[in-house]
Design a protein around this motif. Structure first.
Motif, PDB file in Angstrom:
ATOM      1  N   VAL A  65     -13.134  -5.454 -11.559  1.00 58.71           N
ATOM      2  CA  VAL A  65     -12.079  -6.439 -11.820  1.00 58.71           C
ATOM      3  C   VAL A  65     -10.899  -4.731 -11.960  1.00 58.71           C
ATOM      4  O   VAL A  65     -11.524  -3.712 -12.379  1.00 58.71           O
ATOM      5  N   GLY A  66      -9.609  -5.115 -11.514  1.00 57.64           N
ATOM      6  CA  GLY A  66      -8.916  -4.015 -11.319  1.00 57.64           C
ATOM      7  C   GLY A  66      -7.549  -4.315 -10.773  1.00 57.64           C
ATOM      8  O   GLY A  66      -7.255  -5.337 -10.840  1.00 57.64           O
ATOM      9  N   MET A  67      -7.425  -3.410  -9.929  1.00 58.81           N
ATOM     10  CA  MET A  67      -5.894  -3.312  -9.110  1.00 58.81           C
ATOM     11  C   MET A  67      -5.922  -2.877  -7.888  1.00 58.81           C
ATOM     12  O   MET A  67      -6.839  -1.775  -7.676  1.00 58.81           O
ATOM     13  N   ASP A  68      -5.291  -3.434  -6.881  1.00 62.67           N
ATOM     14  CA  ASP A  68      -5.167  -3.076  -5.535  1.00 62.67           C
ATOM     15  C   ASP A  68      -3.830  -2.835  -5.294  1.00 62.67           C
ATOM     16  O   ASP A  68      -2.914  -3.641  -5.635  1.00 62.67           O
ATOM     17  N   GLY A  69      -3.555  -1.900  -4.499  1.00 61.25           N
ATOM     18  CA  GLY A  69      -2.165  -1.606  -3.717  1.00 61.25           C
ATOM     19  C   GLY A  69      -1.129  -1.051  -4.682  1.00 61.25           C
ATOM     20  O   GLY A  69      -0.030  -1.009  -4.727  1.00 61.25           O
ATOM     21  N   ILE A  70      -1.880   0.011  -5.742  1.00 63.26           N
ATOM     22  CA  ILE A  70      -1.128   0.786  -6.470  1.00 63.26           C
ATOM     23  C   ILE A  70      -0.321   1.859  -5.645  1.00 63.26           C
ATOM     24  O   ILE A  70      -0.864   2.608  -4.867  1.00 63.26           O
ATOM     25  N   GLU A  71       0.872   1.953  -5.947  1.00 62.54           N
ATOM     26  CA  GLU A  71       1.782   2.935  -4.998  1.00 62.54           C
ATOM     27  C   GLU A  71       1.750   4.269  -5.619  1.00 62.54           C
ATOM     28  O   GLU A  71       2.213   4.228  -6.998  1.00 62.54           O
ATOM     29  N   VAL A  72       1.346   5.132  -5.084  1.00 63.35           N
ATOM     30  CA  VAL A  72       1.410   6.438  -5.699  1.00 63.35           C
ATOM     31  C   VAL A  72       1.356   7.721  -4.743  1.00 63.35           C
ATOM     32  O   VAL A  72       0.615   7.354  -3.692  1.00 63.35           O
ATOM     33  N   PRO A  73       2.002   8.733  -5.004  1.00 61.13           N
ATOM     34  CA  PRO A  73       1.760   9.751  -3.963  1.00 61.13           C
ATOM     35  C   PRO A  73       0.551  10.706  -4.332  1.00 61.13           C
ATOM     36  O   PRO A  73      -0.216  10.546  -5.184  1.00 61.13           O
ATOM     37  N   VAL A  74       0.058  11.146  -3.001  1.00 65.88           N
ATOM     38  CA  VAL A  74      -1.199  11.967  -3.205  1.00 65.88           C
ATOM     39  C   VAL A  74      -0.970  13.227  -2.408  1.00 65.88           C
ATOM     40  O   VAL A  74      -0.159  13.299  -1.450  1.00 65.88           O
ATOM     41  N   ARG A  75      -1.829  14.183  -2.766  1.00 68.19           N
ATOM     42  CA  ARG A  75      -1.841  15.389  -1.956  1.00 68.19           C
ATOM     43  C   ARG A  75      -2.916  15.672  -1.397  1.00 68.19           C
ATOM     44  O   ARG A  75      -4.217  15.401  -2.101  1.00 68.19           O
ATOM     45  N   PHE A  76      -2.892  15.972  -0.237  1.00 65.98           N
ATOM     46  CA  PHE A  76      -4.117  15.936   0.822  1.00 65.98           C
ATOM     47  C   PHE A  76      -4.028  17.180   1.742  1.00 65.98           C
ATOM     48  O   PHE A  76      -3.036  17.440   2.477  1.00 65.98           O
ATOM     49  N   ASP A  77      -5.189  18.035   1.755  1.00 66.05           N
ATOM     50  CA  ASP A  77      -5.352  19.175   2.749  1.00 66.05           C
ATOM     51  C   ASP A  77      -6.243  18.410   3.707  1.00 66.05           C
ATOM     52  O   ASP A  77      -7.609  18.184   3.531  1.00 66.05           O
ATOM     53  N   ALA A  78      -5.777  18.587   4.991  1.00 64.55           N
ATOM     54  CA  ALA A  78      -6.581  17.951   6.236  1.00 64.55           C
ATOM     55  C   ALA A  78      -7.487  18.841   6.888  1.00 64.55           C
ATOM     56  O   ALA A  78      -8.214  18.785   7.794  1.00 64.55           O
ATOM     57  N   GLY A  79      -7.696  20.254   6.199  1.00 64.38           N
ATOM     58  CA  GLY A  79      -8.575  21.131   6.714  1.00 64.38           C
ATOM     59  C   GLY A  79      -7.998  22.578   7.135  1.00 64.38           C
ATOM     60  O   GLY A  79      -8.719  23.477   7.372  1.00 64.38           O
ATOM     61  N   ASP A  80      -6.645  22.364   7.248  1.00 61.53           N
ATOM     62  CA  ASP A  80      -5.938  23.515   7.713  1.00 61.53           C
ATOM     63  C   ASP A  80      -5.158  24.326   6.616  1.00 61.53           C
ATOM     64  O   ASP A  80      -4.316  25.308   6.835  1.00 61.53           O
ATOM     65  N   ASP A 109      -2.805  23.339   4.831  1.00 66.92           N
ATOM     66  CA  ASP A 109      -1.475  22.794   4.614  1.00 66.92           C
ATOM     67  C   ASP A 109      -1.448  21.676   3.731  1.00 66.92           C
ATOM     68  O   ASP A 109      -1.777  20.547   4.108  1.00 66.92           O
ATOM     69  N   VAL A 110      -1.080  21.566   2.204  1.00 68.18           N
ATOM     70  CA  VAL A 110      -1.330  20.489   1.708  1.00 68.18           C
ATOM     71  C   VAL A 110       0.080  19.546   1.778  1.00 68.18           C
ATOM     72  O   VAL A 110       0.947  19.981   1.625  1.00 68.18           O
ATOM     73  N   GLN A 111      -0.228  18.460   2.291  1.00 66.97           N
ATOM     74  CA  GLN A 111       0.894  17.603   2.433  1.00 66.97           C
ATOM     75  C   GLN A 111       0.927  16.501   1.404  1.00 66.97           C
ATOM     76  O   GLN A 111      -0.103  15.843   0.855  1.00 66.97           O
ATOM     77  N   ARG A 112       1.899  15.984   0.913  1.00 71.40           N
ATOM     78  CA  ARG A 112       2.153  14.702   0.004  1.00 71.40           C
ATOM     79  C   ARG A 112       2.370  13.637   0.862  1.00 71.40           C
ATOM     80  O   ARG A 112       3.254  13.568   1.699  1.00 71.40           O
ATOM     81  N   ALA A 113       1.655  12.596   0.671  1.00 71.52           N
ATOM     82  CA  ALA A 113       1.798  11.404   1.537  1.00 71.52           C
ATOM     83  C   ALA A 113       2.033  10.106   0.397  1.00 71.52           C
ATOM     84  O   ALA A 113       1.431  10.327  -0.905  1.00 71.52           O
ATOM     85  N   SER A 114       2.377   8.923   0.703  1.00 76.42           N
ATOM     86  CA  SER A 114       2.699   7.904  -0.073  1.00 76.42           C
ATOM     87  C   SER A 114       1.314   6.914   0.407  1.00 76.42           C
ATOM     88  O   SER A 114       1.090   6.655   1.498  1.00 76.42           O
ATOM     89  N   ALA A 115       0.586   6.665  -0.834  1.00 81.26           N
ATOM     90  CA  ALA A 115      -0.747   6.157  -0.650  1.00 81.26           C
ATOM     91  C   ALA A 115      -0.505   4.701  -1.485  1.00 81.26           C
ATOM     92  O   ALA A 115       0.068   4.175  -2.430  1.00 81.26           O
ATOM     93  N   ARG A 116      -1.700   3.714  -1.152  1.00 79.80           N
ATOM     94  CA  ARG A 116      -1.979   2.451  -1.745  1.00 79.80           C
ATOM     95  C   ARG A 116      -3.362   2.673  -2.262  1.00 79.80           C
ATOM     96  O   ARG A 116      -4.238   3.110  -1.558  1.00 79.80           O
ATOM     97  N   VAL A 117      -3.452   2.463  -3.596  1.00 76.82           N
ATOM     98  CA  VAL A 117      -4.746   2.772  -4.090  1.00 76.82           C
ATOM     99  C   VAL A 117      -5.351   1.586  -4.616  1.00 76.82           C
ATOM    100  O   VAL A 117      -4.601   0.771  -5.441  1.00 76.82           O
ATOM    101  N   GLY A 118      -6.557   1.470  -4.776  1.00 80.59           N
ATOM    102  CA  GLY A 118      -7.489   0.158  -5.510  1.00 80.59           C
ATOM    103  C   GLY A 118      -8.266   1.092  -6.463  1.00 80.59           C
ATOM    104  O   GLY A 118      -8.914   1.929  -6.360  1.00 80.59           O
TER     105      GLY A 118
END
Length: 316
Positions: free
Chosen positions: A29-44, A46-55
């Motif tokens: 039980v929970g929620m899907d499609g929560i809109e939230v920014p995330v911070r992600f380092d792809a390995g280089d 460089d931490v990028q901020r992206a718009s994510a959908r979260v369950g």
């Protein structure tokens, strides 16, 4: 202030009232499609901020309880993901928070995060570059003390059919036989000029845009190295789609396609071999899809690492 606090205390909460005629435990039980920014380092670095959908989910193990505390999950997701760079440690802590906030209701928690990450990719010859948006899917679960983390992305590439290439070469040979008398000596300059005409390439093999969808399970303490994973797969295939393209880049891409003829089975095995050599991965699942220009349907192949009880034992 007291009146406001008193009013808040009196707000009704119907979720606490059980419905005996509908009693039963629920898997998730929970929620899907929560809109939230995330911070992600792809390995280089460089931490990028992206718009994510979260369950965000927990199980409801108490048949006598009507529901979970969804607002608690939401607030934890918003606080953790918008302020911390994504990592195995941060996701593990977030799932523990889910269960601590539902310690009387749940003993399992899971989380999914979906977003796109921009990576700059160089042109093949011209020295230019451009951006590619790679989809990222991160799924994490916590059952008891068992923490499971999966990471997925996809690579788009070009695939040229080996059978079609062979048939095309045969037609070019036939055309050559028609245009040049076998009983006469062949002039090098004439043949070279002929090869530069449309008669010198009367047939071309069919090629198509293709997609390799990847899901991996990383070894403990391994980082989310998206760029390294993409590089491994694109190098194995040899024909990733391009961004900035000048004529010299397009010619190099044509050469790459001609040097990397492949059925979907070939593509799946190339990726399988590359990922099998990556010690950071304890398991992987590959789905390659050649979106055929010859047929109205796709050619598809699956591959995995072959770990007992792993991805290879699941249905496609």
């Amino acid at each position: 202030m007291y009146a406001q606090e008193n009013t808040a205390r009196l707000l009704p909460d119907v979720a606490v009232h059980a419905q005996p005629h509908l009693a039963g435990a629920l898997d998730w039980v929970g929620m899907d499609g929560i809109e939230v920014p995330v911070r992600f380092d792809a390995g280089d670095g460089d931490v990028q901020r992206a718009s994510a959908r979260v369950g965000a989910f927990v199980n409801l193990s108490r048949p006598d309880k009507r529901g979970i505390h969804m607002s608690r999950l939401y607030l934890q997701v918003e606080q953790a993901l918008s302020t911390q760079t994504l990592s195995a440690e941060s996701l593990h802590a977030l799932l523990r928070g889910f269960l601590e906030s539902h310690n009387d209701l749940s003993d399992r928690a899971c989380l999914s995060i979906r977003f796109e990450h921009l990576v700059r990719r160089p042109a093949l010859r011209s020295g230019n570059s451009g951006w590619r948006a790679y989809p990222v899917c991160i799924e994490a679960s916590l059952v008891g003390e068992e923490f499971l983390l999966e990471f997925g992305t996809e690579v788009v590439y070009s695939s040229t059919c080996p059978a079609s290439a062979a048939l095309s070469r045969q037609l070019i040979q036939d055309q050559f036989a028609k245009d040049f008398d076998a009983t006469k000596s062949i002039d090098h300059a004439a043949v070279l000029a002929w090869l530069g005409t449309e008669r010198g390439i009367v047939a071309t093999p069919h090629a198509q845009r293709s997609v390799a969808r990847l899901r991996v399970r990383m070894a403990k303490d391994a980082k989310f190295d998206l760029i390294a994973l993409i590089d491994e797969v694109e190098h194995a295939l040899g024909t990733p789609v391009q961004t900035a393209v000048k004529r010299e880049d397009e010619q190099a891409f044509a050469l790459a396609n001609g040097s990397n003829l492949m059925f979907c089975e070939d593509a799946a095995r190339r990726i399988q071999k590359a990922l099998d050599a990556d010690g950071r991965l304890i398991d992987f699942h590959i789905r390659v899809e050649h979106q055929e220009s010859l047929h109205p349907h796709d050619a598809v192949a699956y591959a995995s690492k072959g770990v007992p009880g792993g991805y290879g034992d699941k249905r496609c």
